[in-house]
Design a protein around this motif. Sequence first.
Motif, PDB file in Angstrom:
ATOM      1  N   MET A   1       0.829  -1.210   0.000  1.00 30.04           N
ATOM      2  CA  MET A   1       0.000   0.000   0.000  1.00 30.04           C
ATOM      3  C   MET A   1       0.862   1.258   0.000  1.00 30.04           C
ATOM      4  O   MET A   1       0.514   2.251  -0.640  1.00 30.04           O
ATOM      5  CB  MET A   1      -0.961  -0.004   1.188  1.00 30.04           C
ATOM      6  CG  MET A   1      -2.113  -0.953   0.980  1.00 30.04           C
ATOM      7  SD  MET A   1      -3.502  -0.748   2.091  1.00 30.04           S
ATOM      8  CE  MET A   1      -2.770  -0.899   3.684  1.00 30.04           C
ATOM      9  N   GLN A   2       1.988   1.237   0.705  1.00 30.85           N
ATOM     10  CA  GLN A   2       2.884   2.394   0.705  1.00 30.85           C
ATOM     11  C   GLN A   2       3.445   2.637  -0.693  1.00 30.85           C
ATOM     12  O   GLN A   2       3.498   3.784  -1.156  1.00 30.85           O
ATOM     13  CB  GLN A   2       4.016   2.195   1.703  1.00 30.85           C
ATOM     14  CG  GLN A   2       3.584   2.328   3.142  1.00 30.85           C
ATOM     15  CD  GLN A   2       4.709   2.008   4.115  1.00 30.85           C
ATOM     16  OE1 GLN A   2       5.690   1.361   3.771  1.00 30.85           O
ATOM     17  NE2 GLN A   2       4.560   2.462   5.356  1.00 30.85           N
ATOM     18  N   ILE A   3       3.857   1.574  -1.351  1.00 28.03           N
ATOM     19  CA  ILE A   3       4.390   1.706  -2.716  1.00 28.03           C
ATOM     20  C   ILE A   3       3.301   2.219  -3.642  1.00 28.03           C
ATOM     21  O   ILE A   3       3.530   3.115  -4.459  1.00 28.03           O
ATOM     22  CB  ILE A   3       4.969   0.368  -3.206  1.00 28.03           C
ATOM     23  CG1 ILE A   3       6.238   0.036  -2.416  1.00 28.03           C
ATOM     24  CG2 ILE A   3       5.259   0.404  -4.707  1.00 28.03           C
ATOM     25  CD1 ILE A   3       6.740  -1.382  -2.608  1.00 28.03           C
ATOM     26  N   PHE A   4       2.102   1.668  -3.515  1.00 27.18           N
ATOM     27  CA  PHE A   4       0.975   2.117  -4.331  1.00 27.18           C
ATOM     28  C   PHE A   4       0.712   3.604  -4.109  1.00 27.18           C
ATOM     29  O   PHE A   4       0.480   4.354  -5.059  1.00 27.18           O
ATOM     30  CB  PHE A   4      -0.271   1.300  -4.003  1.00 27.18           C
ATOM     31  CG  PHE A   4      -1.489   1.736  -4.748  1.00 27.18           C
ATOM     32  CD1 PHE A   4      -1.670   1.391  -6.079  1.00 27.18           C
ATOM     33  CD2 PHE A   4      -2.456   2.503  -4.128  1.00 27.18           C
ATOM     34  CE1 PHE A   4      -2.784   1.803  -6.771  1.00 27.18           C
ATOM     35  CE2 PHE A   4      -3.588   2.923  -4.802  1.00 27.18           C
ATOM     36  CZ  PHE A   4      -3.754   2.572  -6.138  1.00 27.18           C
ATOM     37  N   GLY A   5       0.755   4.037  -2.849  1.00 31.54           N
ATOM     38  CA  GLY A   5       0.533   5.449  -2.536  1.00 31.54           C
ATOM     39  C   GLY A   5       1.596   6.340  -3.149  1.00 31.54           C
ATOM     40  O   GLY A   5       1.293   7.414  -3.683  1.00 31.54           O
ATOM     41  N   GLN A   6       2.855   5.906  -3.107  1.00 36.12           N
ATOM     42  CA  GLN A   6       3.939   6.690  -3.703  1.00 36.12           C
ATOM     43  C   GLN A   6       3.765   6.798  -5.218  1.00 36.12           C
ATOM     44  O   GLN A   6       3.926   7.880  -5.797  1.00 36.12           O
ATOM     45  CB  GLN A   6       5.287   6.054  -3.376  1.00 36.12           C
ATOM     46  CG  GLN A   6       5.671   6.155  -1.923  1.00 36.12           C
ATOM     47  CD  GLN A   6       6.887   5.316  -1.569  1.00 36.12           C
ATOM     48  OE1 GLN A   6       7.377   4.532  -2.377  1.00 36.12           O
ATOM     49  NE2 GLN A   6       7.368   5.446  -0.340  1.00 36.12           N
ATOM     50  N   ILE A   7       3.434   5.695  -5.849  1.00 38.38           N
ATOM     51  CA  ILE A   7       3.231   5.700  -7.302  1.00 38.38           C
ATOM     52  C   ILE A   7       2.041   6.571  -7.662  1.00 38.38           C
ATOM     53  O   ILE A   7       2.095   7.347  -8.615  1.00 38.38           O
ATOM     54  CB  ILE A   7       3.051   4.261  -7.825  1.00 38.38           C
ATOM     55  CG1 ILE A   7       4.363   3.497  -7.696  1.00 38.38           C
ATOM     56  CG2 ILE A   7       2.563   4.263  -9.270  1.00 38.38           C
ATOM     57  CD1 ILE A   7       4.241   2.011  -7.955  1.00 38.38           C
ATOM     58  N   SER A   8       0.981   6.474  -6.874  1.00 38.90           N
ATOM     59  CA  SER A   8      -0.214   7.287  -7.122  1.00 38.90           C
ATOM     60  C   SER A   8       0.110   8.778  -7.021  1.00 38.90           C
ATOM     61  O   SER A   8      -0.315   9.578  -7.860  1.00 38.90           O
ATOM     62  CB  SER A   8      -1.304   6.912  -6.117  1.00 38.90           C
ATOM     63  OG  SER A   8      -2.449   7.683  -6.297  1.00 38.90           O
ATOM     64  N   GLN A   9       0.892   9.153  -6.001  1.00 38.96           N
ATOM     65  CA  GLN A   9       1.282  10.560  -5.856  1.00 38.96           C
ATOM     66  C   GLN A   9       2.128  11.016  -7.034  1.00 38.96           C
ATOM     67  O   GLN A   9       1.938  12.131  -7.554  1.00 38.96           O
ATOM     68  CB  GLN A   9       2.057  10.763  -4.557  1.00 38.96           C
ATOM     69  CG  GLN A   9       1.207  10.800  -3.334  1.00 38.96           C
ATOM     70  CD  GLN A   9       2.042  11.019  -2.081  1.00 38.96           C
ATOM     71  OE1 GLN A   9       3.233  10.722  -2.047  1.00 38.96           O
ATOM     72  NE2 GLN A   9       1.410  11.535  -1.034  1.00 38.96           N
ATOM     73  N   GLN A  10       3.056  10.181  -7.470  1.00 37.69           N
ATOM     74  CA  GLN A  10       3.900  10.535  -8.607  1.00 37.69           C
ATOM     75  C   GLN A  10       3.057  10.722  -9.863  1.00 37.69           C
ATOM     76  O   GLN A  10       3.280  11.665 -10.631  1.00 37.69           O
ATOM     77  CB  GLN A  10       4.957   9.466  -8.837  1.00 37.69           C
ATOM     78  CG  GLN A  10       6.027   9.426  -7.774  1.00 37.69           C
ATOM     79  CD  GLN A  10       6.969   8.239  -7.929  1.00 37.69           C
ATOM     80  OE1 GLN A  10       6.777   7.387  -8.780  1.00 37.69           O
ATOM     81  NE2 GLN A  10       7.985   8.179  -7.075  1.00 37.69           N
ATOM     82  N   MET A  11       2.097   9.847 -10.056  1.00 40.31           N
ATOM     83  CA  MET A  11       1.242   9.941 -11.236  1.00 40.31           C
ATOM     84  C   MET A  11       0.397  11.210 -11.193  1.00 40.31           C
ATOM     85  O   MET A  11       0.212  11.873 -12.210  1.00 40.31           O
ATOM     86  CB  MET A  11       0.349   8.708 -11.349  1.00 40.31           C
ATOM     87  CG  MET A  11       1.118   7.454 -11.718  1.00 40.31           C
ATOM     88  SD  MET A  11       0.105   5.963 -11.705  1.00 40.31           S
ATOM     89  CE  MET A  11      -1.034   6.314 -13.023  1.00 40.31           C
TER      90      MET A  11
END
Length: 72
Positions: A53-63
């Motif tokens: 979930m942390q990785i998903f959140g980081q990727i989502s923020q970058q996107m």
Amino acid sequence: MDNADQARMQMKMQFSMVNSCFGDCVESFREAQLSANEKQCLTNCGNRGMQTMQIFGQISQQMEQQGAGDRF
């Protein structure tokens, strides 16, 4: 996506993770307590889920940041 939508999505992901981990790790309801193996499995599964979930959140923020830059 606004904050309320993000919170709902995060709650759904956490609920899904808990259900998945419980189904994968808990073998029976014969004992009042979880076995040591079940506890360890739940801990490991939960940790993997949180990392995901942390990785998903980081990727989502970058996107989102990239998308915001593309709009201007």
